[in-house]
Design a protein around this motif. Structure first.
Motif, PDB file in Angstrom:
ATOM      1  N   ALA A   7       0.896  -1.194  -0.051  1.00 57.61           N
ATOM      2  CA  ALA A   7      -0.015   0.200  -0.366  1.00 57.61           C
ATOM      3  C   ALA A   7       0.847   1.238  -0.022  1.00 57.61           C
ATOM      4  N   GLY A   8       2.122   1.201   0.534  1.00 56.36           N
ATOM      5  CA  GLY A   8       2.959   2.306   0.641  1.00 56.36           C
ATOM      6  C   GLY A   8       3.406   2.588  -0.786  1.00 56.36           C
ATOM      7  N   PHE A   9       3.700   1.605  -1.633  1.00 51.09           N
ATOM      8  CA  PHE A   9       4.032   1.904  -3.030  1.00 51.09           C
ATOM      9  C   PHE A   9       2.711   2.208  -3.835  1.00 51.09           C
ATOM     10  N   ILE A  10       1.623   1.608  -3.362  1.00 54.01           N
ATOM     11  CA  ILE A  10       0.513   2.182  -4.248  1.00 54.01           C
ATOM     12  C   ILE A  10      -0.008   3.456  -3.767  1.00 54.01           C
ATOM     13  N   GLY A  33       0.456  14.552   5.371  1.00 58.96           N
ATOM     14  CA  GLY A  33      -0.997  13.823   5.857  1.00 58.96           C
ATOM     15  C   GLY A  33      -1.679  12.938   4.657  1.00 58.96           C
ATOM     16  N   TYR A  34      -1.624  13.438   3.140  1.00 54.49           N
ATOM     17  CA  TYR A  34      -2.366  12.794   2.437  1.00 54.49           C
ATOM     18  C   TYR A  34      -1.566  11.416   1.905  1.00 54.49           C
ATOM     19  N   GLY A  35      -0.095  11.569   1.989  1.00 55.09           N
ATOM     20  CA  GLY A  35       0.724  10.370   1.806  1.00 55.09           C
ATOM     21  C   GLY A  35       0.512   9.503   2.789  1.00 55.09           C
ATOM     22  N   ILE A  36       0.365   9.527   4.048  1.00 51.25           N
ATOM     23  CA  ILE A  36       0.392   8.684   5.209  1.00 51.25           C
ATOM     24  C   ILE A  36      -1.225   8.194   4.938  1.00 51.25           C
ATOM     25  N   ALA A  82      -1.383   5.334   1.926  1.00 49.97           N
ATOM     26  CA  ALA A  82      -0.555   4.316   2.303  1.00 49.97           C
ATOM     27  C   ALA A  82      -1.270   3.129   3.180  1.00 49.97           C
ATOM     28  N   VAL A  83      -1.416   3.933   4.573  1.00 54.53           N
ATOM     29  CA  VAL A  83      -1.874   2.930   5.456  1.00 54.53           C
ATOM     30  C   VAL A  83      -3.439   2.493   5.325  1.00 54.53           C
ATOM     31  N   ASP A  84      -4.085   3.610   4.965  1.00 58.07           N
ATOM     32  CA  ASP A  84      -5.798   3.351   4.888  1.00 58.07           C
ATOM     33  C   ASP A  84      -5.949   2.117   4.139  1.00 58.07           C
ATOM     34  N   ALA A  85      -5.211   2.279   2.914  1.00 61.22           N
ATOM     35  CA  ALA A  85      -5.469   1.052   1.768  1.00 61.22           C
ATOM     36  C   ALA A  85      -5.105   0.022   2.519  1.00 61.22           C
ATOM     37  N   ALA A  86      -3.917  -0.214   3.459  1.00 63.72           N
ATOM     38  CA  ALA A  86      -3.818  -1.465   3.930  1.00 63.72           C
ATOM     39  C   ALA A  86      -4.755  -1.888   4.910  1.00 63.72           C
ATOM     40  N   LEU A  87      -5.316  -0.842   5.834  1.00 65.40           N
ATOM     41  CA  LEU A  87      -6.221  -1.128   7.021  1.00 65.40           C
ATOM     42  C   LEU A  87      -7.546  -1.747   6.683  1.00 65.40           C
ATOM     43  N   ILE A  88      -7.981  -0.935   5.470  1.00 64.26           N
ATOM     44  CA  ILE A  88      -9.518  -1.405   4.982  1.00 64.26           C
ATOM     45  C   ILE A  88      -9.405  -3.003   4.677  1.00 64.26           C
ATOM     46  N   THR A  89      -8.294  -3.575   4.087  1.00 63.64           N
ATOM     47  CA  THR A  89      -8.204  -4.864   3.571  1.00 63.64           C
ATOM     48  C   THR A  89      -8.116  -6.027   4.829  1.00 63.64           C
ATOM     49  N   GLU A  90      -7.782  -5.425   6.032  1.00 68.62           N
ATOM     50  CA  GLU A  90      -7.976  -6.052   7.117  1.00 68.62           C
ATOM     51  C   GLU A  90      -9.286  -6.207   7.992  1.00 68.62           C
ATOM     52  N   VAL A  91     -10.263  -5.508   7.438  1.00 71.85           N
ATOM     53  CA  VAL A  91     -11.602  -5.373   8.121  1.00 71.85           C
ATOM     54  C   VAL A  91     -12.582  -5.641   7.062  1.00 71.85           C
TER      55      VAL A  91
END
Length: 415
Positions: free
Chosen positions: A153-156, A336-339, A342-351
């Motif tokens: 997600a960081g690369f994405i 803020g937009y960069g963080i 990256a991280v929200d895209a990873a978090l949503i796949t976990e829930v």
């Protein structure tokens, strides 16, 4: 049809190669290269050319109806690709159809000379873009295991700033001719999709070139089940994305209405420079956020930080009349937009409520990205009619982003 093609639960993804992660990031960059300049430069310029006095109202119509189509198309594309049977896999056919249609719709927007024509062109653009984007996002859940999703997600997450920066450089600074602008955007989108089409490890889901699941089989698919954590993550994304959308959408009008930009720059050229600087910060923040969230095995603190940073940038824009402070606000906004990306895209796949229907569920999650594009232009057009229009507009953006960051703390299944 072989039972292998009808398996309800997809196999657990194996470790993704660096080449595939790079291809996935490049494809996302192509999508954002098409979308971001349209949102921040091309559509506002076209609206101002059609009716300088009613440009905000035209942009509100473009944003509202475009986002409505985008939200529905993204869910539809995810569900259709979940049920697609082809020798090329589930996602690849829709990536091709969506990319070609998006490139063609750029010509329709370029040739628009009325508000109705501009709205129609953007509707076609949003339909085709999301037919491509829904399956593209689903590849993260399909082919990247959870332990790699933060860095993936960081690369994405490089896609929004890289797309915005390249688009701003080409559309706002380097290419003054309108026809060349649209042609380059369409060509780069198509080129960016080629690597992921070849590198995606899609298992054939049927012997034919292409076939959708029969209607009765689609009707027996598990209905969408809203879980508490998914709802919290969705609302948090909606609020933070609302703040981001407001800042992105009205900056060109803000520059135009402030008076002559410094150095004799055209408003779109100054916006291009601001976006480039912000995007460089965003790229660094996206990579750092993705890798650190994997290393620390924590996502929520990063999303909270992203919301606070976007809120700080919006507040600075609300009260600053200085061009240098505007540049500083855009740097904070980029962090803020960069963080967040990256991280929200990873978090949503976990829930996600269902692994089997990841395409559909990610389409539902993407509504949190598209709905702000519906109400932000309407809210902006209303607030700009007040005496302190831009101040109220940016304060609303800051309040939304901060609220979304704080809300993420209520998630239980992810850390």
């Amino acid at each position: 049809m072989s039972s292998a093609f009808l398996a309800d639960v997809p196999p657990r993804p194996q470790a993704a190669s660096g080449a595939f992660l790079a291809a996935l990031a490049i494809a996302q960059m192509g999508a954002f290269l098409a979308f971001m300049p349209l949102l921040t430069i091309l559509a506002p310029l076209k609206a101002a050319a059609i009716d300088p006095g009613g440009k905000a109202l035209i942009l509100a119509q473009v944003g509202f109806w475009g986002a409505l189509v985008a939200g529905g198309a993204n869910i539809l594309a995810g569900a259709l690709s979940d049920g697609t049977h082809s020798r090329f896999g589930r996602r690849r056919p829709w990536l091709i159809v969506g990319a070609v249609g998006t490139a063609a719709s750029c010509l329709v927007i370029m040739r628009a000379h009325t508000a109705f024509g501009l709205v129609g062109g953007v509707l076609l653009f949003q339909l085709c873009l999301n037919l491509m984007f829904g399956p593209l996002v689903a590849l993260l859940a399909d082919q990247v295991p959870p332990a790699q999703r933060g860095r993936a997600a960081g690369f994405i997450g490089l896609a929004p700033p890289a797309g915005a920066m390249t688009g701003a450089l080409l559309v706002g600074v380097a290419l003054p001719q309108e026809g060349v602008r649209y042609a380059v955007v369409a060509g780069l989108l198509l080129a960016a999709m080629v690597p992921v089409l070849f590198l995606a490890r899609e298992t054939p889901t049927g012997p034919r070139i292409f076939r959708l699941a029969r209607p009765h089989r689609l009707g027996t698919r598990r209905p969408f089940r809203l879980t508490r954590d998914f709802a919290v993550a969705w609302l948090s994304r909606l609020l933070i994305q609302a703040g981001i959308t407001i800042v992105s959408l009205f900056t060109l009008f803000n520059i135009q209405d402030r008076g002559a930009p410094p150095g004799g720059l055209a408003p779109e050229a100054l916006l291009g420079l601001l976006v480039i600087g912000s995007s460089l910060v965003q790229i660094a923040a996206s990579l750092a956020g993705g890798f650190l969230s994997d290393h620390l095995r924590r996502r929520k603190a990063f999303v909270l930080a992203a919301g606070v940073l976007v809120a700080a940038a919006a507040t600075l824009l609300a009260f600053s009349a200085d061009w240098r402070l505007m540049a500083g606000a855009f740097a904070i906004f980029g962090a803020g937009y960069g963080i967040f990306t990256a991280v929200d895209a990873a978090l949503i796949t976990e829930v996600l409520p269902s692994d089997r229907d990841a395409g559909r569920d990610l389409g539902v999650s993407n509504l949190a990205n598209t709905l702000p594009q519906m109400f932000a232009p309407v809210l902006g057009a209303a607030l700009l009619q007040t005496a302190a229009g831009y101040a109220w507009l940016y304060l609303a953006a800051g309040l939304a982003a901060a609220s979304g960051g704080l809300l993420i703390l209520a998630i239980r299944r992810a850390r």
